[in-house]
Write a protein that holds these residues in place. Structure first.
Motif, mmCIF file in Angstrom:
data_model
loop_
_atom_site.group_PDB
_atom_site.id
_atom_site.type_symbol
_atom_site.label_atom_id
_atom_site.label_comp_id
_atom_site.label_asym_id
_atom_site.label_seq_id
_atom_site.Cartn_x
_atom_site.Cartn_y
_atom_site.Cartn_z
ATOM 1 N N SER A 50 0.818 -1.207 0.000
ATOM 2 C CA SER A 50 0.000 0.000 0.000
ATOM 3 C C SER A 50 0.854 1.261 0.000
ATOM 4 C CB SER A 50 -0.923 -0.010 1.211
ATOM 5 O OG SER A 50 -1.634 1.192 1.314
ATOM 6 N N THR A 53 2.606 1.533 -3.419
ATOM 7 C CA THR A 53 1.619 1.875 -4.443
ATOM 8 C C THR A 53 1.184 3.328 -4.315
ATOM 9 O OG1 THR A 53 0.833 -0.409 -4.451
ATOM 10 C CG2 THR A 53 -0.632 1.241 -5.391
ATOM 11 N N SER A 54 0.961 3.771 -3.091
ATOM 12 C CA SER A 54 0.555 5.159 -2.868
ATOM 13 C C SER A 54 1.628 6.138 -3.330
ATOM 14 C CB SER A 54 0.260 5.401 -1.389
ATOM 15 O OG SER A 54 -0.796 4.607 -0.959
ATOM 16 N N ALA A 57 1.643 6.268 -7.002
ATOM 17 C CA ALA A 57 0.491 7.033 -7.476
ATOM 18 C C ALA A 57 0.712 8.535 -7.302
ATOM 19 C CB ALA A 57 -0.769 6.595 -6.740
ATOM 20 N N VAL A 58 1.310 8.926 -6.187
ATOM 21 C CA VAL A 58 1.586 10.346 -5.955
ATOM 22 C C VAL A 58 2.568 10.859 -7.014
ATOM 23 C CG1 VAL A 58 2.639 12.003 -4.369
ATOM 24 C CG2 VAL A 58 1.055 10.279 -3.493
ATOM 25 N N LEU A 84 -3.065 14.457 -3.636
ATOM 26 C CA LEU A 84 -1.897 13.574 -3.710
ATOM 27 C C LEU A 84 -0.876 13.913 -2.629
ATOM 28 C CD1 LEU A 84 -1.425 13.413 -7.582
ATOM 29 C CD2 LEU A 84 -2.235 11.576 -6.083
ATOM 30 N N LEU A 87 -2.269 12.494 0.597
ATOM 31 C CA LEU A 87 -2.116 11.036 0.571
ATOM 32 C C LEU A 87 -0.655 10.647 0.829
ATOM 33 C CD1 LEU A 87 -3.199 8.155 -0.053
ATOM 34 C CD2 LEU A 87 -2.645 8.622 -2.457
ATOM 35 N N GLY A 88 0.260 11.318 0.169
ATOM 36 C CA GLY A 88 1.681 11.029 0.365
ATOM 37 C C GLY A 88 2.127 11.284 1.791
ATOM 38 N N ARG A 91 0.815 8.410 4.032
ATOM 39 C CA ARG A 91 1.549 7.165 3.804
ATOM 40 C C ARG A 91 2.984 7.279 4.314
ATOM 41 N NH1 ARG A 91 -1.712 3.891 4.517
ATOM 42 N NH2 ARG A 91 -0.411 2.310 3.621
#
Length: 127
Positions: A50, A53-54, A57-58, A84, A87-88, A91
């Motif tokens: 996860s 992947t995150s 994606a960012v 983003l 989210l980054g 994570r």
């Protein structure tokens, strides 16, 4: 544009730190690490995937925004980059927590193993 590039770069670097944490997890051995793998191995693997992947994606999202940004108005690209970035950040905090956990377990296993090694007695006549 520089904000997009910076966020993409930082996310890629944090993703690289994630691979270092995975290497630490994969190469560590000991009683506590074995227990951790048996009890939480599947959950830990899901977390690692996860996080990586995150971060991918960012980075990819910011690079895609760079390509699609016309420079006239911020529009939806600005909102996407803010999402983003958030989210980054989440994570990255999770990665730090997991990495600290693994370092703690690895350190404990290393110090306990060193203390439990048998004492070697050197025979002065056969040296």
């Amino acid at each position: 544009m520089s904000v997009y590039a910076t966020v993409a770069s930082v996310a890629a670097i944090v993703g690289g730190f994630g691979t270092a944490a995975i290497s630490q997890y994969a190469t560590s051995s000991g009683r506590r690490m074995t227990f951790l793998r048996e009890r939480f191995g599947e959950s830990l693997r899901r977390n690692w995937v996860s996080i990586l992947t995150s971060m991918t994606a960012v980075s990819a999202g910011c690079l895609a925004t760079m390509l699609g940004d016309t420079g006239k108005t911020i529009g939806w690209q600005g909102w996407m980059v803010e999402f983003l970035l958030f989210l980054g950040l989440l994570r990255a905090v999770r990665l730090i927590w997991l990495f600290r956990l693994l370092i703690d377990v690895s350190d404990h296993d290393g110090t306990v193993a060193a203390r439990n090694e048998p004492v070697r007695i050197i025979d002065p006549e056969n040296d």
